[in-house]
Structures are given as structure tokens and as C-alpha cells.
Design an enzyme around this catalytic site. Structure first.
Site, PDB file in Angstrom:
ATOM      1  N   HIS A  80      -7.620   6.392   2.773  1.00 23.79           N
ATOM      2  CA  HIS A  80      -8.838   5.630   2.510  1.00 23.79           C
ATOM      3  C   HIS A  80      -9.985   6.100   3.413  1.00 23.79           C
ATOM      4  CE1 HIS A  80      -9.739   2.085  -0.078  1.00 23.79           C
ATOM      5  NE2 HIS A  80     -10.835   2.042   0.641  1.00 23.79           N
ATOM      6  N   THR A 111      -6.061   1.773  -6.496  1.00 27.42           N
ATOM      7  CA  THR A 111      -6.025   1.792  -5.035  1.00 27.42           C
ATOM      8  C   THR A 111      -4.913   0.879  -4.548  1.00 27.42           C
ATOM      9  OG1 THR A 111      -8.374   2.310  -4.851  1.00 27.42           O
ATOM     10  CG2 THR A 111      -7.340   1.290  -2.941  1.00 27.42           C
TER      11      THR A 111
END
Length: 369
Positions: A262, A162
Site C-alpha cells: 500500500h 484491496t
């Protein structure tokens, strides 16, 4: 936690599961699962983006059946729908990530285990079929390396990094609810006195406080190079929205990438994932497979992403809704015919094109129609 319902009350699509979870989860837990950053502009945009794209179907193509089976990074999956990393599944049901892993295995798809899981990756791996490990790069690089080594040893087949959380987005619902984990629950992969999560302070979210002390806000492309150098696992950066970043990702060791904002939980007013997808596909060319997440709820949503160049999509919130509404079997219901996504994808393919494998249907963008 379970839901008792008559035949007419059973959810028939993912929107129904969201509504059921809203009724059964506490406001704090539902806000954590379903909320977004700021005014939730990007959260909503991930859904409304699908409204702007229309199919231009072909007919009389001699199709007898359509298959959703495909491969992602060489791994066979039953459908182009993978499970996106999402943390803290035990906030929805005590079996948490174990139930999610079992459901993904039964559905024949890939589960991405989060760093912030409430069971260890080793415990989850015992229940899983094919799985990837999602990594946050920590301030403690020794801990980061250990997580990578553990994932590889436990059987992960890829490393999802991420890259869009240098700091946590402003999630006002969590702040308002003073989100914290129930007693006895922790981020199991980071279990230690200094990493125990998480108790809210006088104001704000415990999650925000924790991320500010543990995640590294200064990661660079050099860190992607480093990860590729310390592991044999394919590296997949997640959180790419700009075409230039997509090109750079493959220059720095990426095997694939995930177009993602996200789930609208980071930078509010960021571009919708689906809208970012075409330019990234064009920028990357044939250098690697492109995946995408953000608001996928229907088989037609999935088909639009495939038609725009994605290899597969990922879903994050729906498994948590399934857990919250129906307990452990709920994730399977979400991924099975009751949630309609795989069946809708097959039907949309059958109506729109004749190819027996994944269709490259033509999609046109429409505005104001």
C-alpha cells in the site's frame, strides 16, 4: 493549478515531479499524497530495495531495438507500467481522475479507478481507455455488490480488490494536518448523506474516521470467492506480501494479484514490495500473472521487477505529482518521455539483453555494496 518554468527548470524524471508538487501543493495535500504510515520505514524501504539489486547484463546479442509493449491479462499495453489505484485526485487538480484517465489512454496503458475517486466511475469511464476498478469491501455488502455491478456496466475490464486495509494505517502526517476534503468535494462513487466524506474532527484525520465506519475490517477469503461468483470480471487482490497468501489467492478465484504494501501507508516496517516479489513468483508458478507496486520511479526499477518475475508494475503517487505540478497535462508528462520511465526501460532493455519483447534479464541481489 499550474507551474510556470523555463526550459532548464522542466522536470526530467519522476523525482523532479515530486519536488515540483511539494512546492505547489499545500502541506495538507502534499502530506496526503506523499506520506506514509508510522515512521515511514516501509515507505523508504520501497525505494532502498532497488539499491540492493544489480543487473548482470549480457552483451554482443545483436539487438537492433527494444519494445516495451506487452499484454496484461490479455490486454495490450504500450509498456509494462500501469496506473495504480489512488483516491481523491481532485486534491491535486480540479480535473482529477478525468485528467488521469485521459493521460493513461493517451499513453496506451491501464488506469485503475479507485473506489475513493472524486468523480464517479461512469464519468471517468467516458475519458478512459482500458480501465480496472479498485474495490474496498464495505460493511454494507449491498453497496459493495452495487459498486461491482456499476463497474462492469461502465466497462471496467477487471476488479482490483484491496485486501490490506482492515483498518487504516497510522498516518501521522494526515493526523497532524487534520486532513479533510475541501468544501464541495466528496467520494463520488459513494455519494450519499451517510457516505459523504469528509470533515476532520477535533483530532486526527477525517479519512481515518471514515474508513473506520465504512470499510469492513473482517473480510476473509470467502469474500474473494463471493466477488468472483457475482461478477464475470477477473478478480485481482491487491496487497499480497506473503507467499502463502499468494497461493491462497489463486485457490479463491483470483486471476492475478498485486504484490503491494500500500505504498508504505498501512503496516509500517512491512517488507518492501520488491523484496517480497521473488518468493511470491516462486510460490505462484504458472498459475497467473504477478503485478507489483511500491516506489517505482525509474525504467531500471521497472526492469528489475520484470527480471524478478513480475508481468508489469503499477505507479500511484507520480500521476498525482504531475497533476499537482502541471495540472491536467502533468499526468501525461509523467507518463510520457518527459518522465523518462518508458524510455529508460527501453534503454535498459537494450543495454542488458537482446530480446525484442520484454526481457527476462538476470538480476543479482547485493548487500552492502
Amino acid at each position: 493549478m499550474s507551474m510556470v518554468a523555463g526550459p532548464t527548470d522542466l522536470p526530467i524524471n519522476l523525482h523532479d515531479y515530486e519536488a515540483a508538487a511539494r512546492e505547489l501543493l499545500s502541506p495538507m495535500m502534499h502530506g496526503f499524497v506523499s506520506g506514509g504510515a508510522g515512521d515511514e520505514i516501509t515507505l523508504r524501504a520501497n525505494r532502498t530495495a532497488f539499491d540492493r539489486w544489480r543487473f548482470l547484463p549480457r552483451v554482443l546479442r545483436g539487438l537492433s531495438q527494444a519494445s516495451t509493449a506487452t499484454t496484461v491479462l490479455g490486454q495490450e499495453v504500450s509498456m509494462p507500467i500501469l496506473l495504480s489505484p489512488s483516491g481523491l485526485h481532485r486534491v491535486a487538480h480540479d480535473e482529477g481522475e478525468k485528467a488521469t484517465a485521459r493521460a493513461a489512454k493517451a499513453a496506451g496503458t491501464i488506469y485503475t479507478v479507485s473506489t475513493a475517486a472524486t468523480y464517479t466511475m461512469e464519468e471517468i469511464a467516458q475519458e478512459a481507455g482500458a480501465w480496472w476498478f479498485q474495490l474496498y469491501i464495505m460493511l454494507d455488502r449491498g453497496l459493495t455488490r452495487t459498486l461491482v455491478e456499476r463497474a462492469e456496466a461502465a466497462g471496467a475490464s477487471a476488479l482490483v480488490v484491496t485486501v490490506d486495509v482492515p483498518v487504516l494505517g497510522r498516518r501521522e502526517t494526515d493526523e497532524r494536518n487534520r486532513f479533510e476534503l475541501p468544501p464541495g468535494m466528496t467520494v463520488a462513487n459513494l455519494r450519499s448523506p451517510e457516505h459523504d466524506l469528509m470533515v476532520a474532527g477535533e483530532k486526527g484525520s477525517a479519512l481515518s474516521s471514515y474508513v473506520g465506519t465504512a470499510w469492513d475490517p473482517e473480510i476473509t477469503w470467502d469474500d474473494l470467492d463471493w466477488l468472483a461468483s457475482i461478477s464475470s470480471l477477473p478478480v485481482i487482490p491487491k496487497g499480497i506480501l506473503h507467499p502463502d497468501d499468494a497461493r491462497l489467492a489463486f485457490e479463491h478465484g483470483a486471476s492475478s494479484l498485486i504484490v503491494s504494501n500500500h505504498g508504505g501507508r498501512q503496516l509500517d516496517s512491512a517488507i518492501a514490495s520488491l523484496d517480497a516479489l521473488p518468493a511470491i513468483v516462486e510460490a505462484v508458478g504458472d498459475r497467473g500473472e504477478i503485478l507489483v507496486d511500491g516506489g517505482f520511479r525509474r525504467g531500471t526499477d521497472v526492469l528489475k521487477a520484470l527480471a524478478l518475475g513480475a508481468k508489469a508494475v503499477l505507479v500511484g503517487r507520480p500521476p498525482l505529482w504531475g497533476l499537482g505540478a502541471f495540472g491536467a497535462p502533468g499526468v501525461q508528462k509523467v507518463l510520457d518521455a518527459a518522465a523518462t520511465v518508458p524510455e529508460e526501460t527501453r534503454k535498459a532493455m537494450a543495454i542488458g539483453e537482446s530480446r525484442r519483447r520484454l526481457v527476462e534479464a538476470e538480476v543479482r541481489e547485493t548487500r552492502g555494496q
